[in-house]
Scaffold this motif. Structure first.
Motif, PDB file in Angstrom:
ATOM      1  N   ILE A   1       0.862  -1.186   0.000  1.00 59.24           N
ATOM      2  CA  ILE A   1       0.000   0.000   0.000  1.00 59.24           C
ATOM      3  C   ILE A   1       0.893   1.229   0.000  1.00 59.24           C
ATOM      4  O   ILE A   1       1.646   1.458   0.935  1.00 59.24           O
ATOM      5  N   SER A   2       0.796   2.025  -1.061  1.00 55.48           N
ATOM      6  CA  SER A   2       1.543   3.284  -1.060  1.00 55.48           C
ATOM      7  C   SER A   2       0.671   4.374  -0.457  1.00 55.48           C
ATOM      8  O   SER A   2      -0.495   4.514  -0.815  1.00 55.48           O
ATOM      9  N   PRO A   3       1.253   5.161   0.449  1.00 54.06           N
ATOM     10  CA  PRO A   3       0.506   6.271   1.028  1.00 54.06           C
ATOM     11  C   PRO A   3       0.617   7.546   0.204  1.00 54.06           C
ATOM     12  O   PRO A   3       0.010   8.552   0.565  1.00 54.06           O
ATOM     13  N   SER A   4       1.368   7.504  -0.907  1.00 56.81           N
ATOM     14  CA  SER A   4       1.684   8.771  -1.575  1.00 56.81           C
ATOM     15  C   SER A   4       2.026   8.672  -3.054  1.00 56.81           C
ATOM     16  O   SER A   4       2.078   9.706  -3.722  1.00 56.81           O
ATOM     17  N   ALA A   5       2.282   7.489  -3.600  1.00 59.98           N
ATOM     18  CA  ALA A   5       2.610   7.366  -5.023  1.00 59.98           C
ATOM     19  C   ALA A   5       1.352   7.633  -5.841  1.00 59.98           C
ATOM     20  O   ALA A   5       0.322   6.996  -5.630  1.00 59.98           O
ATOM     21  N   THR A   6       1.427   8.544  -6.794  1.00 58.26           N
ATOM     22  CA  THR A   6       0.222   8.988  -7.488  1.00 58.26           C
ATOM     23  C   THR A   6       0.180   8.657  -8.978  1.00 58.26           C
ATOM     24  O   THR A   6      -0.854   8.877  -9.619  1.00 58.26           O
ATOM     25  N   SER A   7       1.257   8.137  -9.558  1.00 58.74           N
ATOM     26  CA  SER A   7       1.237   7.816 -10.983  1.00 58.74           C
ATOM     27  C   SER A   7       0.147   6.792 -11.285  1.00 58.74           C
ATOM     28  O   SER A   7       0.021   5.765 -10.607  1.00 58.74           O
ATOM     29  N   ALA A   8      -0.632   7.057 -12.333  1.00 59.78           N
ATOM     30  CA  ALA A   8      -1.699   6.129 -12.724  1.00 59.78           C
ATOM     31  C   ALA A   8      -1.120   4.758 -13.086  1.00 59.78           C
ATOM     32  O   ALA A   8      -1.779   3.724 -12.888  1.00 59.78           O
TER      33      ALA A   8
END
Length: 399
Positions: free
Chosen positions: A146-153
Motif C-alpha cells: 500500500i503506497s501512502p503517496s505514489a500517485t502515478s496512474a
C-alpha cells in the motif's frame, strides 16, 4: 497435593528418609517439566509479524520519507497497545523500516530484501518512480503493498492484485489543478516545467491535458532534474514568454530553490505544483520566494472530517516534537488497514488476508477508505492549498 506435609498427614505407614527424598526429586522434576510445557505453549501463542515501511530516508526528500516512517511507527505502537489476537495467537507487530533513497534500483533491492525477510505487508514506497519497479517484486511474492503517496496512474494499471494506494492518482490530481488554474485563477498563458521523474513528468502531462481542455495556452515547456539547483536558464526562457502561471512537476526542495530564483529574476507569475511541493517544509525551503497567495498546490488526499486528523496531528507532535510534513496520516492508515484485513481474515498470512484487503471498508484518520478493482482508493478527495504568512492554507476540497 504433592509435598512433605501431605505425605505425612495422609500416609498410614512411615517411609524411609531416602524414599521421601526420591519422591521430592520426582515431584520437582515433574513440576519443572510442567512449567517448561506451559512456558513453551505460552510462547507458541505469541507471534511476531513484520510490516515494512519503505521510503527515502536519505536524499533531497528524506524529510518526507522520515515523516511517513514516523506515521507507520505510530500505527505499529498503537496496534501493539491493543494486544490483538489473530488466528488464536497474540500478535506483536514489528516495523521493518528501509531506505530506498528515491532510487529505483535501490528500491528493487530493498523490495527483494523484504521478500527474503518474509514481511507480511509493505507500506510504501513514497514516490511513483520507486513504487512501480518494487511492485513487481511484491506481486511475484504475493505480498500486499500500500503506497501512502505514489500517485502515478501506471502504479495501479499493471494488473497486480497486491498493489494499493490510499490517495488519489495523477489523473485526478492533474485534472483538478488544470481546472483550478483555468477557472479559479483565470490563467490564460502557462509555462510547464517538470523534473523528468515518473512523478513529475506524469503529473505535468495530466495537468497539461486538462489545462488545454479548459482553453489555456501553453507558451513554454521546460525540463530539469530532481537533483538540479540552478534554474536560472530555464526561468529566463520562461520569463520571456510572460506566462500567468508556472506549473512545476517536481519536489519541494527543487520548488523552494525555483521560487527563490523566480523572485530574484522578477517573475511575478503564479506558481503551482502537486503534492510533492505541498509540504510543511516549503516555506523554509522557499524563504523570501514564497509570496502570499502566489503559490498553489494540491494534495492527493483530503479530509472532510478534520477531528480525527487533528487528534492524530496532536499525538504526532507529542511523540516526535514536530509537525507532520505531509503524508504521515496516510501512512498511519495504510498500516492500520493491513492489520484490519488480517483481523477480518483471522490470519497474518499475506495470501489469506489479501482478499479481505481488497474488500476493506475502513474509516481512519484520513477518512473512509475502500479500493476499486485496480487498487485505487474509491472517491479519492483532493485538497487545494495556498500559502499565507508562511503557512499552508486550505482553499477547497474537490474530487
Amino acid at each position: 497435593m504433592p509435598g512433605g506435609w501431605d505425605n505425612r498427614s495422609t500416609s498410614t505407614k512411615f517411609k524411609p528418609r531416602g524414599e521421601n527424598m526420591q519422591n521430592h526429586a520426582k515431584t520437582a522434576l515433574l513440576a519443572a517439566a510442567v512449567a517448561l510445557t506451559f512456558g513453551t505453549a505460552a510462547q507458541a501463542q505469541e507471534q511476531i509479524v513484520k510490516i515494512a515501511h519503505v521510503g527515502p530516508i536519505t536524499g533531497p526528500v528524506a524529510h518526507v520519507g522520515k515523516d511517513n516512517e514516523n506515521g507507520a511507527r505510530m500505527a505499529i505502537d498503537d496496534l501493539n497497545a491493543r494486544h490483538l489476537v489473530i488466528g488464536g495467537k497474540k500478535i506483536q507487530f514489528v516495523l521493518q523500516a528501509e531506505d530506498d533513497a528515491s532510487d529505483p534500483k535501490q528500491a528493487t533491492s530493498v523490495a527483494q530484501k523484504l521478500v527474503d525477510a518474509k514481511v507480511a505487508g509493505v507500506v510504501g514506497h513514497l514516490q511513483s518512480g520507486t513504487s512501480i519497479p518494487a511492485s513487481k517484486i511484491y506481486f511475484d511474492a504475493g505480498i500486499p503493498q500500500i503506497s501512502p503517496s505514489a500517485t502515478s496512474a501506471k502504479y495501479t494499471e499493471q494488473g497486480f492484485n497486491t498493489t494499493f494506494r490510499v490517495v488519489a492518482n495523477d489523473s485526478q490530481l492533474g485534472a483538478a489543478m488544470g481546472r483550478y488554474a483555468a477557472k479559479t485563477l483565470h490563467a490564460k498563458k502557462i509555462a510547464v516545467i517538470d523534473d523528468r521523474t515518473a512523478y513529475g513528468q506524469g503529473l505535468a502531462a495530466e495537468f497539461l491535458k486538462d489545462a488545454k481542455a479548459n482553453g489555456v495556452e501553453v507558451v513554454s515547456t521546460q525540463y530539469t532534474s530532481d537533483r538540479a539547483t540552478d534554474f536560472s536558464a530555464i526561468l529566463t526562457a520562461v520569463k520571456a514568454k510572460q506566462p500567468d502561471l508556472i506549473f512545476f512537476g517536481g519536489i519541494d526542495a527543487s520548488a523552494g530553490t525555483m521560487l527563490r530564483q523566480m523572485r530574484q529574476l522578477g517573475i511575478t507569475a503564479n506558481f503551482m505544483g502537486g503534492d510533492a511541493i505541498c509540504t510543511g517544509a516549503l516555506p523554509r525551503l522557499a524563504g523570501e520566494g514564497l509570496i502570499d497567495d502566489k503559490v498553489y498546490c494540491a494534495i492527493a488526499g483530503g479530509v472532510e472530517n478534520p477531528a480525527p486528523l487533528d487528534a492524530f496531528k496532536a499525538a504526532y507532535k507529542k511523540k516526535y516534537n514536530a509537525d507532520i510534513v505531509q503524508y504521515a496520516p496516510y501512512t498511519y492508515d495504510a498500516v492500520m488497514i493491513i492489520a484490519k484485513a488480517m483481523q477480518q481474515a483471522d490470519s497474518v498470512d499475506p495470501k489469506k488476508y489479501l482478499p479481505a484487503l481488497g474488500k476493506i471498508q475502513y474509516t481512519g484518520v484520513t477518512g473512509k477508505i475502500g479500493f476499486d478493482s485496480k487498487g485505487d482508493i474509491k472517491n479519492g478527495t483532493l485538497s487545494i492549498y495556498t500559502f499565507r504568512n508562511g503557512q499552508q492554507t486550505l482553499l477547497t476540497l474537490t474530487k
